[in-house]
Design an enzyme around this catalytic site. Sequence first.
Site, mmCIF file in Angstrom:
data_model
loop_
_atom_site.group_PDB
_atom_site.id
_atom_site.type_symbol
_atom_site.label_atom_id
_atom_site.label_comp_id
_atom_site.label_asym_id
_atom_site.label_seq_id
_atom_site.Cartn_x
_atom_site.Cartn_y
_atom_site.Cartn_z
ATOM 1 N N ASN A 1 0.881 -1.171 0.000
ATOM 2 C CA ASN A 1 0.000 0.000 0.000
ATOM 3 C C ASN A 1 0.915 1.216 0.000
ATOM 4 O OD1 ASN A 1 -1.764 2.064 0.497
ATOM 5 N ND2 ASN A 1 -2.295 1.422 2.595
ATOM 6 N N LYS B 1 0.152 4.203 -0.272
ATOM 7 C CA LYS B 1 -0.491 5.411 0.275
ATOM 8 C C LYS B 1 -0.235 6.579 -0.671
ATOM 9 C CE LYS B 1 -0.207 3.357 4.779
ATOM 10 N NZ LYS B 1 -0.296 3.534 6.220
ATOM 11 N N HIS C 1 -9.663 1.368 4.517
ATOM 12 C CA HIS C 1 -8.413 1.587 5.246
ATOM 13 C C HIS C 1 -8.680 2.554 6.402
ATOM 14 C CE1 HIS C 1 -4.376 2.804 6.279
ATOM 15 N NE2 HIS C 1 -3.961 1.707 5.696
ATOM 16 N N GLU D 1 -7.126 4.975 7.472
ATOM 17 C CA GLU D 1 -6.906 6.391 7.163
ATOM 18 C C GLU D 1 -8.120 6.979 6.457
ATOM 19 O OE1 GLU D 1 -3.102 5.768 5.300
ATOM 20 O OE2 GLU D 1 -2.285 5.247 7.262
ATOM 21 N N GLU E 1 -5.692 -4.639 10.448
ATOM 22 C CA GLU E 1 -4.703 -3.593 10.648
ATOM 23 C C GLU E 1 -5.024 -2.822 11.924
ATOM 24 O OE1 GLU E 1 -2.653 -2.609 6.633
ATOM 25 O OE2 GLU E 1 -4.265 -1.185 6.990
ATOM 26 N N GLY F 1 2.083 2.514 10.646
ATOM 27 C CA GLY F 1 3.046 3.602 10.460
ATOM 28 C C GLY F 1 3.712 4.064 11.741
ATOM 29 N N SER G 1 3.007 -1.833 10.341
ATOM 30 C CA SER G 1 4.450 -1.890 10.602
ATOM 31 C C SER G 1 5.050 -3.271 10.359
ATOM 32 C CB SER G 1 4.769 -1.401 12.026
ATOM 33 O OG SER G 1 4.349 -0.059 12.187
HETATM 34 P P1 PGA Z 1 2.565 0.417 7.541
HETATM 35 O O1 PGA Z 1 1.124 0.611 6.849
HETATM 36 O O2 PGA Z 1 3.116 -0.885 7.044
HETATM 37 O O3 PGA Z 1 3.371 1.615 7.061
HETATM 38 O O4 PGA Z 1 2.341 0.430 9.013
HETATM 39 C C1 PGA Z 1 0.259 -0.477 6.655
HETATM 40 C C2 PGA Z 1 -1.036 0.038 6.077
HETATM 41 O O5 PGA Z 1 -1.509 1.086 6.501
HETATM 42 O O6 PGA Z 1 -1.615 -0.595 5.158
#
Ligand code: PGA
Length: 248
Positions: free
Chosen positions: A8, A10, A95, A97, A166, A172, A210
């Site tokens: 992803n 982003k 997601h 976000e 997640e 993140g 992460s």
């Molecule tokens: P990350 O993001 O691996 O940077 O923690 C995962 C995600 O949000 O899909």
Amino acid sequence: MKPLIAGNWKMNGSLASNEALVKAMLDGLGGQAPGADMALCVPAPFLAQLQSLLTGSPIAWGAQDVSSHEQGAYTGEVSATMLNDFACRYAIVGHSERRQYHGESDLLVADKAKVALAHGITPIVCVGETLAEREAGHTETVVKRQLAAVIHAVAHCTSEIVVAYEPVWAIGTGKTASPEQAQQVHAVLRAQIAAATQHPERVHILYGGSMNAANAASLLAQPDIDGGLIGGASLKAADFLQIVALAH
Ligand code: PGA
């Protein structure tokens, strides 16, 4: 079922940096078939570029969202038929976000999953609890509620979705769920899927938050973790390929 490792990106990338990153990934694979299915979910403006770079390769591509509407006066939205034009295999939906910054409800996420499936696109349905929800002991209730909305909407197509657990507090942040914490939630999600479809074994349940080259092995070793949704580490070819190599 092969594991699935999906990146992803982003809101990252540029035509120049994407080309370098994708070429490094393809070079790293060296023409070998990876032991895991691979996908990159990228910002919509880059789908044409990914289609041209990845067609014929073992890496699939997808979007990070899809509109719940078919077409029309929805400024800023991207429809499933548009994703079809670029041969997207996947679309992330729900997601955290998008839930957090764009107010997406369980119902909207479920509609998006349904629309994606209706257009032959596999939705990667994200579920996960916030830190406050975990600390209040509500993790299971939250993820089950989020997934239930999708199962209700897609009904007999439940076996065609991908689920990504997640935990919001792990995204993140560099804080990963421990393999045991993740497995516990994955088992709950697996049971929920098993109650909804005769083919629960077809559903990949990915862990995201992460995940990186250092912690992927222990997470992927868990019985109900079928792959990963990788944010930060999908922006580095070597790290992403290492996670893919660990998944088999
Ligand atoms: P990350 O993001 O691996 O940077 O923690 C995962 C995600 O949000 O899909």
